[in-house]
Design a protein around this motif. Structure first.
Motif, PDB file in Angstrom:
ATOM      1  N   HIS A   1      -1.044   5.462 -17.268  1.00  0.00           N
ATOM      2  CA  HIS A   1      -0.095   6.570 -17.091  1.00  0.00           C
ATOM      3  C   HIS A   1       1.172   6.347 -17.927  1.00  0.00           C
ATOM      4  O   HIS A   1       1.735   7.308 -18.457  1.00  0.00           O
TER       5      HIS A   1
ATOM      6  N   GLU B   1      -4.237   1.650 -13.825  1.00  0.00           N
ATOM      7  CA  GLU B   1      -3.893   3.077 -13.758  1.00  0.00           C
ATOM      8  C   GLU B   1      -2.444   3.304 -14.155  1.00  0.00           C
ATOM      9  O   GLU B   1      -2.138   4.220 -14.920  1.00  0.00           O
ATOM     10  N   TRP B   2      -1.537   2.469 -13.620  1.00  0.00           N
ATOM     11  CA  TRP B   2      -0.115   2.644 -13.957  1.00  0.00           C
ATOM     12  C   TRP B   2       0.106   2.424 -15.448  1.00  0.00           C
ATOM     13  O   TRP B   2       0.875   3.146 -16.086  1.00  0.00           O
TER      14      TRP B   2
ATOM     15  N   THR C   1       0.808  -1.212   0.000  1.00  0.00           N
ATOM     16  CA  THR C   1       0.000   0.000   0.000  1.00  0.00           C
ATOM     17  C   THR C   1       0.847   1.271   0.000  1.00  0.00           C
ATOM     18  O   THR C   1       0.311   2.360  -0.177  1.00  0.00           O
TER      19      THR C   1
ATOM     20  N   GLU D   1      -1.218  12.214 -10.567  1.00  0.00           N
ATOM     21  CA  GLU D   1      -2.389  13.018 -10.919  1.00  0.00           C
ATOM     22  C   GLU D   1      -2.092  14.511 -10.773  1.00  0.00           C
ATOM     23  O   GLU D   1      -2.503  15.317 -11.616  1.00  0.00           O
TER      24      GLU D   1
ATOM     25  N   ALA E   1       0.232   3.870  -2.777  1.00  0.00           N
ATOM     26  CA  ALA E   1      -0.966   4.709  -2.850  1.00  0.00           C
ATOM     27  C   ALA E   1      -0.688   6.211  -3.031  1.00  0.00           C
ATOM     28  O   ALA E   1      -1.325   6.844  -3.867  1.00  0.00           O
TER      29      ALA E   1
ATOM     30  N   ARG F   1      -0.171   7.663  -6.642  1.00  0.00           N
ATOM     31  CA  ARG F   1      -1.301   7.929  -7.533  1.00  0.00           C
ATOM     32  C   ARG F   1      -1.582   9.432  -7.525  1.00  0.00           C
ATOM     33  O   ARG F   1      -1.784  10.038  -8.574  1.00  0.00           O
TER      34      ARG F   1
ATOM     35  N   LEU G   1      -1.224  -3.548  -7.291  1.00  0.00           N
ATOM     36  CA  LEU G   1      -2.185  -2.503  -6.950  1.00  0.00           C
ATOM     37  C   LEU G   1      -2.202  -1.394  -8.000  1.00  0.00           C
ATOM     38  O   LEU G   1      -1.158  -0.903  -8.416  1.00  0.00           O
ATOM     39  N   TYR G   2      -3.406  -1.040  -8.430  1.00  0.00           N
ATOM     40  CA  TYR G   2      -3.643   0.037  -9.396  1.00  0.00           C
ATOM     41  C   TYR G   2      -2.984  -0.242 -10.757  1.00  0.00           C
ATOM     42  O   TYR G   2      -2.618   0.681 -11.475  1.00  0.00           O
ATOM     43  N   GLN G   3      -2.848  -1.507 -11.090  1.00  0.00           N
ATOM     44  CA  GLN G   3      -2.160  -1.917 -12.316  1.00  0.00           C
ATOM     45  C   GLN G   3      -2.654  -1.170 -13.555  1.00  0.00           C
ATOM     46  O   GLN G   3      -1.849  -0.658 -14.331  1.00  0.00           O
TER      47      GLN G   3
END
Length: 183
Positions: free
Chosen positions: A89, A85-86, A46, A56, A49, A52, A81-83
């Motif tokens: 990006h 999104e990465w 985590t 942004e 986190a 992110r 985590l947040y695969q």
């Protein structure tokens, strides 16, 4: 498997119940105001986190500096985590580079500090170019090992003088170019 907080909210609270929370802000864990500065974000679990928000914010402010994420977890399949999104990006250019370390996907354990050492020449170049380094996650294990690896990376061009590497890391910390949010 549920997490500590999510399990508490989802499994042990009823609709309408209240819960006490404690937020401990870290006012010293911020991206540089100069959006042209490169950033290196190191995190496990985590600890990824806050990055992110970093990405942004850089998108919103039109920052032009490169960004590099070094992320680690146990398994690619369940713990990336947040695969999506990465990946988005990376595709958009908001994230310049990502290196991953999944410790349980192969017989030998691979951690973020191994990736840092593996890519030490690039890491040294980014630091020379003024990069700010961020570390977020477990203090007792990961953070200690990352600190030691960063000192070793910084020592390498100084003829391997580990004391000089640790001093360089302290200089980066004092200058606000190495920021930690460890717990």
């Amino acid at each position: 498997r549920s997490g500590v907080a999510s399990g508490y909210v989802a499994d042990r609270r009823k609709l309408g119940d209240t819960a006490q929370i404690y937020v401990k802000p870290n006012r010293h864990f911020r991206i540089p105001t100069d959006g042209a500065r490169p950033i290196i974000m190191i995190g496990a679990g985590t600890g990824v986190a806050p990055y992110r928000g970093f990405i942004e914010e850089r998108i919103e402010t039109g920052a032009t500096g490169k960004s590099w994420l070094v992320f680690g977890e146990r398994n690619f399949t369940n713990d990336f985590l947040y695969q999506l999104e990465w990946q988005d990006h990376l595709s958009s250019g908001a994230l310049s580079r990502i290196d991953l370390a999944f410790s349980r996907d192969q017989p030998e354990k691979i951690y973020v500090q191994h990736r840092l050492w593996e890519h030490r020449a690039e890491l040294q170049k980014w630091i020379e170019d003024g990069a700010h380094i961020y570390l977020c996650g477990d203090e007792k294990g990961m953070a200690k090992d990352v600190d030691a690896t960063l000192a070793k990376v910084l020592a390498e061009p100084l003829k391997g003088d580990e004391e000089a590497g640790r001093a360089k890391l302290k200089e980066l910390l004092k200058a606000g170019r190495y920021q930690r949010d460890v717990y």
